[in-house]
Motif scaffolding. Structure first.
Motif, PDB file in Angstrom:
ATOM      1  N   TYR A  46       0.443  -1.010   0.423  1.00 45.04           N
ATOM      2  CA  TYR A  46      -0.176  -0.527  -0.240  1.00 45.04           C
ATOM      3  C   TYR A  46       0.635   1.187  -0.221  1.00 45.04           C
ATOM      4  O   TYR A  46       2.459   1.454   0.530  1.00 45.04           O
TER       5      TYR A  46
ATOM      6  N   THR B  52      -0.547  12.912  -7.208  1.00 43.01           N
ATOM      7  CA  THR B  52      -0.073  11.194  -7.211  1.00 43.01           C
ATOM      8  C   THR B  52       1.040  11.228  -6.919  1.00 43.01           C
ATOM      9  O   THR B  52       1.418  10.696  -6.363  1.00 43.01           O
TER      10      THR B  52
ATOM     11  N   TRP C 244       4.392  11.059  -3.175  1.00 39.03           N
ATOM     12  CA  TRP C 244       3.666   9.836  -1.407  1.00 39.03           C
ATOM     13  C   TRP C 244       3.859  10.202  -0.319  1.00 39.03           C
ATOM     14  O   TRP C 244       4.780  11.414  -0.335  1.00 39.03           O
TER      15      TRP C 244
ATOM     16  N   TRP D 146      -3.699   3.687  -1.495  1.00 40.87           N
ATOM     17  CA  TRP D 146      -3.020   3.362  -3.366  1.00 40.87           C
ATOM     18  C   TRP D 146      -2.936   1.180  -2.795  1.00 40.87           C
ATOM     19  O   TRP D 146      -2.623   0.604  -1.785  1.00 40.87           O
ATOM     20  N   TYR D 147      -3.376   0.668  -3.178  1.00 39.70           N
ATOM     21  CA  TYR D 147      -3.315  -1.014  -2.782  1.00 39.70           C
ATOM     22  C   TYR D 147      -2.565  -2.404  -4.170  1.00 39.70           C
ATOM     23  O   TYR D 147      -3.291  -1.244  -5.466  1.00 39.70           O
ATOM     24  N   GLN D 148      -1.576  -2.693  -4.151  1.00 35.61           N
ATOM     25  CA  GLN D 148      -1.048  -3.327  -5.329  1.00 35.61           C
ATOM     26  C   GLN D 148      -0.047  -5.103  -4.912  1.00 35.61           C
ATOM     27  O   GLN D 148      -0.348  -4.758  -3.782  1.00 35.61           O
TER      28      GLN D 148
ATOM     29  N   THR E 129     -13.521   3.457  -5.728  1.00 38.28           N
ATOM     30  CA  THR E 129     -12.562   3.193  -6.134  1.00 38.28           C
ATOM     31  C   THR E 129     -12.124   3.154  -7.462  1.00 38.28           C
ATOM     32  O   THR E 129     -13.163   2.974  -8.630  1.00 38.28           O
TER      33      THR E 129
ATOM     34  N   GLU F 150      -4.293  -3.770  -9.070  1.00 40.80           N
ATOM     35  CA  GLU F 150      -4.325  -2.230  -8.412  1.00 40.80           C
ATOM     36  C   GLU F 150      -5.203  -1.424  -7.993  1.00 40.80           C
ATOM     37  O   GLU F 150      -5.787  -1.610  -8.948  1.00 40.80           O
TER      38      GLU F 150
ATOM     39  N   SER G 144      -6.885   2.604  -6.704  1.00 40.34           N
ATOM     40  CA  SER G 144      -6.818   2.990  -5.807  1.00 40.34           C
ATOM     41  C   SER G 144      -8.086   3.521  -5.169  1.00 40.34           C
ATOM     42  O   SER G 144      -9.168   4.011  -5.520  1.00 40.34           O
TER      43      SER G 144
END
Length: 588
Positions: free
Chosen positions: A46, A54, A57, A87-89, A114, A151, A153
């Motif tokens: 994350y 964006t 960070w 953010w997720y990945q 999302t 991914e 967001s």
């Protein structure tokens, strides 16, 4: 950095057993099950950026999905601000045996807005924090055992915006609780044929001894495939039916149906087949109706007694630490002799309702109200002590714009569709204590027409617009004359009690204590609760009361008015006495 449980907060006994490899591994959709699926819960990467830029960070690391980032079980325990993106990945691999099939990505709940991308290609977006959504990602993935990149967001403005958010606030206190953001229910993949069953609508009719099963088919052969339905009772096929090609609904006659009730929660199993696809499901034969101002179950008056249930956890916030923990709360209620609960301004994972179906607990389902959070305290005081004109469209926080109302109606529609098949759902509750309340009668009438199989509590507490099936009263001190049923509406105490006891070592915040009447010992609390039911509630029941909902199942953050502490460690009353008085009331 590897995941570890964040420190510094109250924990339940299940928290110590949570690991990345066992985090919510159960199949998430019991009403429409398939064998070919892949759970994506576990450790994800994350990071957090500014929403407007964006490239800037703010933080990055590892997070345990499906726990919200604000929770201890996520391993992060950090609030998401309204000007930030989360953010997720993670990588995933499609099994070789899925080659040639369509691949669906399912997100059970992500709060709030999302955007999903697969292999750097945007798949779609979704708004809403409580309901499942899915995307067909077949064209975006690579097979043959090669890795794919998923991914997400997420933007979640919490109470700075107008979206539906339940009791989430940035600065929790009193009856307002911690906010959550991002993924908070299971993420998973599913393999389906080219033409597949995308949904089921199951509607029982106990008077006609039939059940109607409607299948939503998606794919090139959706108009040329016949639907077959088999009904099972204890593994024996007792009935079946088939629809002609192009017809989506099957009507099945049931010989001598067994009716569902909290005393006998009988469920039938279903297998629905369409071409190469099949799904497993279940249903119950039951009926919720109103007769002579009384709430009825299966055509007979049925008094409903249970708690207000918030669904909050100290270690997972919105997300229970485990499936076992979630079921544990329901088993506590069933063990106390309750036959219902009111799910308060939150939608639970689908397995929650599955367990209510199994255990025999009627659910009054609240809509997750929202509204612009401007001047909350002033607005609430005005609602409580100021003007109460019955012809006014009362609004939470004093104002509600068009976008919020449109969003409310959309999500209410989706909520009713989402939970239609669960037998336990008995009453829809669109508004609570004036939060965002508007056009209450119009919305109640729409609900009753759209889903005639349930009843409607159009305005729970405060601002009765004379609609729906209930005159719904919130009275924490039963010090007013009893109210008798109306010809076309039942009388319900949809909130009462709220008796409080703080237990040292089991409080979210020892410096904060919110409740309606405070006691010093378990004995005093138990005696007062028994007296409340036997001497104060009983006259209401004798006058025709149809339901009573006590506040509440557990302590929640600074509220200490639960049957058990927030960490589920301490029973705050004498449960054997409580169960006995509940049984006596329900028998009477």
């Amino acid at each position: 950095m590897d995941w570890q449980l964040a420190s510094g907060t109250l924990l339940t006994r299940w928290a110590k057993d949570v690991r990345p490899e066992n985090a919510w591994q159960e199949y998430p959709r019991p009403q429409m099950s398939r064998h070919e699926w892949q759970n994506l819960n576990g450790i994800w990467d994350y990071w957090i950026t500014e929403r407007k830029d964006t490239s800037k960070w703010k933080q990055r690391g590892k997070i345990l999905v499906p726990f919200p980032i604000e929770s201890a079980l996520s391993g992060v325990m950090r609030p998401l601000e309204a000007d930030e993106l989360l953010w997720y990945q993670r990588a995933f691999v499609i099994p070789k045996e899925w080659d040639g099939k369509r691949i669906l990505l399912h997100c059970e709940a992500v709060d709030w807005e999302t955007t999903v991308a697969v292999n750097d290609r945007q798949v779609g977006t979704h708004t809403g924090g409580y309901l499942p959504f899915s995307f067909d990602i077949t064209q975006y993935i690579v097979g043959g055992g090669a890795p794919n990149q998923l991914e997400l967001s997420v933007w979640d403005p919490t109470d700075t915006y107008w979206q539906q958010r339940g009791k989430q606030v940035r600065n929790p206190k009193g009856i307002w609780y911690s906010a959550i953001s991002g993924i908070w229910q299971t993420i998973w993949l599913e393999a389906v044929p080219e033409t597949f069953i995308a949904g089921l609508k199951i509607t029982p009719d106990i008077d006609a001894h039939i059940v109607r099963v409607k299948a939503d088919l998606v794919g090139p052969q959706s108009q040329s495939i016949a639907i077959n339905v088999d009904v099972y009772d204890q593994n024996a096929c007792i009935a079946d039916g088939q629809a002609e090609e192009g017809v989506a609904e099957v009507t099945i006659q049931l010989p001598d149906p067994k009716l569902w009730s909290p005393d006998s929660p009988h469920l039938y199993d279903l297998v629905v087949t369409a071409g190469e696809d099949w799904v497993g499901s279940y249903f119950a034969m039951r009926k919720f109706n109103l007769e002579d101002g009384r709430l009825c179950l299966n055509g007979s008056p049925y008094f409903q007694l249970g708690p207000l249930d918030q669904g909050y956890w100290p270690d997972g916030l919105y997300t229970p630490p485990s499936d076992e923990a979630m079921r544990g709360d329901l088993e506590i209620l069933k063990g106390l002799g309750f036959n219902m609960l009111r799910k308060h301004v939150k939608v639970e994972p689908r397995r929650y309702y599955y367990y209510c179906d199994q255990l025999g607990l009627i659910v009054w389902q609240d809509m997750t109200n929202g509204g612009r959070a401007v001047g909350e305290a002033t607005s609430i005081l005005t609602m409580m002590f100021g003007s109460r004109r019955r012809d006014h469209n009362y609004r939470y926080a004093g104002r509600q714009d068009v976008a919020s109302r449109q969003d409310f109606k959309r999500e209410l529609h989706e909520l009713v569709d989402h939970l239609h098949n669960y037998p336990c759902i008995g009453v829809w509750v669109p508004f609570n204590e004036g939060w965002g309340q508007f056009d209450a009668n119009q919305i109640a009438n729409w609900l009753k027409e759209y889903d005639p199989t349930r009843l409607v509590d159009h305005a729970s507490g405060w601002f009765d617009q004379k609609g729906g099936d209930c005159k719904s009263i919130h009275m924490y001190k039963l010090n007013l004359p009893v109210t008798k049923p109306e010809a076309c509406r039942a009388v319900v105490l949809s909130e009462f009690g709220g008796y409080s006891l703080k237990v040292a070592g089991h409080q979210w915040n020892p410096q904060a204590e919110f409740g309606y009447k405070k006691f010093d010992t378990s004995q005093e609390l138990t005696d007062a609760y028994v007296d409340l039911l036997q001497t104060q509630l009983k006259p209401w029941m004798d006058a025709g009361l149809s339901a009573a909902i006590y506040t509440q199942t557990t302590d929640v953050e600074s509220e200490v008015n639960g049957f058990v502490t927030y960490d589920r460690q301490v029973e705050k009353m004498d449960f054997s006495r409580i169960r006995q008085v509940h049984q006596e009331l329900l028998r009477a």
